[in-house]
Design a protein around this motif. Structure first.
Motif, PDB file in Angstrom:
ATOM      1  N   GLU A  40       0.828  -1.200   0.000  1.00 33.09           N
ATOM      2  CA  GLU A  40       0.000   0.000   0.000  1.00 33.09           C
ATOM      3  C   GLU A  40       0.867   1.257   0.000  1.00 33.09           C
ATOM      4  N   GLY A  41       0.483   2.210  -0.810  1.00 36.93           N
ATOM      5  CA  GLY A  41       1.201   3.485  -0.865  1.00 36.93           C
ATOM      6  C   GLY A  41       2.359   3.486  -1.848  1.00 36.93           C
ATOM      7  N   LEU A  42       2.658   2.331  -2.428  1.00 37.91           N
ATOM      8  CA  LEU A  42       3.709   2.250  -3.442  1.00 37.91           C
ATOM      9  C   LEU A  42       3.006   2.245  -4.798  1.00 37.91           C
ATOM     10  N   ASP A  43       2.956   3.392  -5.410  1.00 41.07           N
ATOM     11  CA  ASP A  43       2.084   3.559  -6.567  1.00 41.07           C
ATOM     12  C   ASP A  43       2.743   3.415  -7.928  1.00 41.07           C
ATOM     13  N   SER A  44       3.868   4.053  -8.136  1.00 46.84           N
ATOM     14  CA  SER A  44       4.458   4.133  -9.467  1.00 46.84           C
ATOM     15  C   SER A  44       5.700   3.267  -9.596  1.00 46.84           C
ATOM     16  N   VAL A  45       5.639   2.338 -10.528  1.00 48.74           N
ATOM     17  CA  VAL A  45       6.764   1.454 -10.804  1.00 48.74           C
ATOM     18  C   VAL A  45       7.464   1.969 -12.056  1.00 48.74           C
ATOM     19  N   ARG A  46       8.784   2.052 -11.974  1.00 52.41           N
ATOM     20  CA  ARG A  46       9.576   2.524 -13.118  1.00 52.41           C
ATOM     21  C   ARG A  46      10.203   1.340 -13.832  1.00 52.41           C
ATOM     22  N   ALA A  63      28.582   4.464 -11.921  1.00 49.89           N
ATOM     23  CA  ALA A  63      29.539   3.667 -11.161  1.00 49.89           C
ATOM     24  C   ALA A  63      29.660   2.242 -11.707  1.00 49.89           C
ATOM     25  N   TYR A  64      28.549   1.651 -12.090  1.00 45.72           N
ATOM     26  CA  TYR A  64      28.571   0.255 -12.515  1.00 45.72           C
ATOM     27  C   TYR A  64      28.349   0.085 -14.010  1.00 45.72           C
ATOM     28  N   GLU A  65      28.362   1.198 -14.719  1.00 42.78           N
ATOM     29  CA  GLU A  65      28.191   1.176 -16.166  1.00 42.78           C
ATOM     30  C   GLU A  65      26.948   0.377 -16.560  1.00 42.78           C
ATOM     31  N   LEU A  66      25.848   0.699 -15.911  1.00 44.89           N
ATOM     32  CA  LEU A  66      24.588   0.042 -16.245  1.00 44.89           C
ATOM     33  C   LEU A  66      24.076   0.607 -17.559  1.00 44.89           C
ATOM     34  N   THR A  67      23.596  -0.266 -18.405  1.00 45.23           N
ATOM     35  CA  THR A  67      23.061   0.160 -19.691  1.00 45.23           C
ATOM     36  C   THR A  67      21.578  -0.192 -19.754  1.00 45.23           C
ATOM     37  N   LYS A  68      20.941   0.251 -20.820  1.00 45.62           N
ATOM     38  CA  LYS A  68      19.536  -0.068 -21.012  1.00 45.62           C
ATOM     39  C   LYS A  68      19.332  -1.581 -21.040  1.00 45.62           C
ATOM     40  N   ASP A  69      20.266  -2.299 -21.667  1.00 45.77           N
ATOM     41  CA  ASP A  69      20.155  -3.766 -21.739  1.00 45.77           C
ATOM     42  C   ASP A  69      20.193  -4.406 -20.352  1.00 45.77           C
ATOM     43  N   ASP A  70      20.982  -3.824 -19.452  1.00 45.54           N
ATOM     44  CA  ASP A  70      21.074  -4.364 -18.099  1.00 45.54           C
ATOM     45  C   ASP A  70      19.762  -4.216 -17.354  1.00 45.54           C
ATOM     46  N   LEU A  71      19.106  -3.101 -17.570  1.00 45.88           N
ATOM     47  CA  LEU A  71      17.887  -2.819 -16.828  1.00 45.88           C
ATOM     48  C   LEU A  71      16.642  -3.330 -17.539  1.00 45.88           C
ATOM     49  N   ASP A  72      16.820  -3.821 -18.747  1.00 47.77           N
ATOM     50  CA  ASP A  72      15.692  -4.253 -19.562  1.00 47.77           C
ATOM     51  C   ASP A  72      15.329  -5.716 -19.319  1.00 47.77           C
ATOM     52  N   PHE A  73      15.701  -6.255 -18.200  1.00 46.05           N
ATOM     53  CA  PHE A  73      15.471  -7.665 -17.914  1.00 46.05           C
ATOM     54  C   PHE A  73      14.571  -7.814 -16.699  1.00 46.05           C
ATOM     55  N   HIS A  74      13.333  -7.521 -16.843  1.00 46.16           N
ATOM     56  CA  HIS A  74      12.368  -7.634 -15.757  1.00 46.16           C
ATOM     57  C   HIS A  74      12.849  -6.905 -14.495  1.00 46.16           C
ATOM     58  N   PHE A  75      13.731  -5.926 -14.649  1.00 47.87           N
ATOM     59  CA  PHE A  75      14.205  -5.135 -13.510  1.00 47.87           C
ATOM     60  C   PHE A  75      13.375  -3.863 -13.439  1.00 47.87           C
ATOM     61  N   PHE A  76      12.664  -3.713 -12.337  1.00 49.55           N
ATOM     62  CA  PHE A  76      11.810  -2.561 -12.128  1.00 49.55           C
ATOM     63  C   PHE A  76      12.262  -1.842 -10.858  1.00 49.55           C
ATOM     64  N   PHE A  77      11.887  -0.585 -10.757  1.00 50.23           N
ATOM     65  CA  PHE A  77      12.249   0.215  -9.595  1.00 50.23           C
ATOM     66  C   PHE A  77      11.006   0.914  -9.067  1.00 50.23           C
ATOM     67  N   ILE A  78      10.917   0.988  -7.753  1.00 55.10           N
ATOM     68  CA  ILE A  78       9.808   1.705  -7.121  1.00 55.10           C
ATOM     69  C   ILE A  78      10.383   2.447  -5.919  1.00 55.10           C
ATOM     70  N   GLN A  79       9.882   3.639  -5.702  1.00 54.22           N
ATOM     71  CA  GLN A  79      10.394   4.446  -4.599  1.00 54.22           C
ATOM     72  C   GLN A  79       9.482   4.323  -3.387  1.00 54.22           C
ATOM     73  N   ASP A  80      10.103   4.123  -2.244  1.00 57.59           N
ATOM     74  CA  ASP A  80       9.386   4.051  -0.970  1.00 57.59           C
ATOM     75  C   ASP A  80       9.327   5.467  -0.386  1.00 57.59           C
ATOM     76  N   VAL A  81       8.404   6.242  -0.908  1.00 55.55           N
ATOM     77  CA  VAL A  81       8.252   7.628  -0.464  1.00 55.55           C
ATOM     78  C   VAL A  81       7.781   7.648   0.984  1.00 55.55           C
ATOM     79  N   GLY A  82       8.480   8.395   1.813  1.00 58.74           N
ATOM     80  CA  GLY A  82       8.093   8.506   3.218  1.00 58.74           C
ATOM     81  C   GLY A  82       8.341   7.232   4.013  1.00 58.74           C
ATOM     82  N   PHE A  83       9.123   6.322   3.468  1.00 63.97           N
ATOM     83  CA  PHE A  83       9.479   5.071   4.164  1.00 63.97           C
ATOM     84  C   PHE A  83       8.243   4.281   4.595  1.00 63.97           C
TER      85      PHE A  83
END
Length: 190
Positions: free
Chosen positions: A44-50, A122-142
């Protein structure tokens, strides 16, 4: 004499049985894991997945994947930055798992753009690295940690696999060891 032999033999088997039973006792970590598998995780409260440059709602995201592996990272934790690199390096191993799983990096902090920019450099991440079912979501306000206080932080930090009902199915990363990878394969195949 035969009586003494028989009695000694019985005592020997009793000691063996006690040793086996004693060895089967759960250690404290196993107890914590057993108590937390099956617990509902509040998203709950985690709305937007990148995903790359796109944003989708959490509900839309969950409709696409039966399982989600949550990898918790904190902006103030230097070890957490290495988690992203570790997952990147293990990407080929993760490809062996069924594709009904997404990997969600749950970011706790208030500067996600800067954080991921630093990671990319730092880790030379590319689009290909992140294009593998890797998603990000921010925990706003913890909110994630505060809404899941009954789940020990050590469990959250270890990564958790949640099912379609947001219940914990597995605790730990799939590449921790061969047994863990087999457990992930078994759970994801059901």
């Amino acid at each position: 004499m035969a009586y003494k032999k028989q009695r000694l033999l019985k005592l020997f088997f009793i000691f063996i049985l006690i040793g086996v039973i004693g060895a089967c006792k759960e250690n404290p970590t196993q107890k914590i894991i057993r108590k937390n598998v099956g617990k509902k995780v509040s998203m709950e409260g985690l709305d937007s997945v990148r995903f790359l440059n796109s944003i989708l709602s959490y509900n839309e995201f969950r409709k696409k994947y039966q399982y989600v592996c949550i990898i918790y990272i904190d902006q103030d934790c230097s070890v957490c930055k290495t988690k992203v690199l570790e997952w990147k390096m293990k990407r080929d191993l993760l490809k062996k798992l069924p594709d009904n799983i997404a990997y969600l990096f749950l970011y706790r902090g208030d500067r996600p753009e800067r954080y991921f920019s630093e990671l990319s450099e730092a880790y030379e991440l590319t689009k290909d690295d992140l294009d593998f079912h890797f998603f990000f979501i921010q925990d706003v306000g913890f909110k994630f940690v505060s809404r899941n206080q009954e789940i020990p932080q050590m469990i959250i930090d270890a990564s958790i696999l949640i099912d379609k009902n947001d219940r914990i199915a597995v605790i730990g990363s799939p590449f921790f060891n061969a047994s863990m990878m087999k457990l992930y394969e078994k759970v994801l195949s059901n």
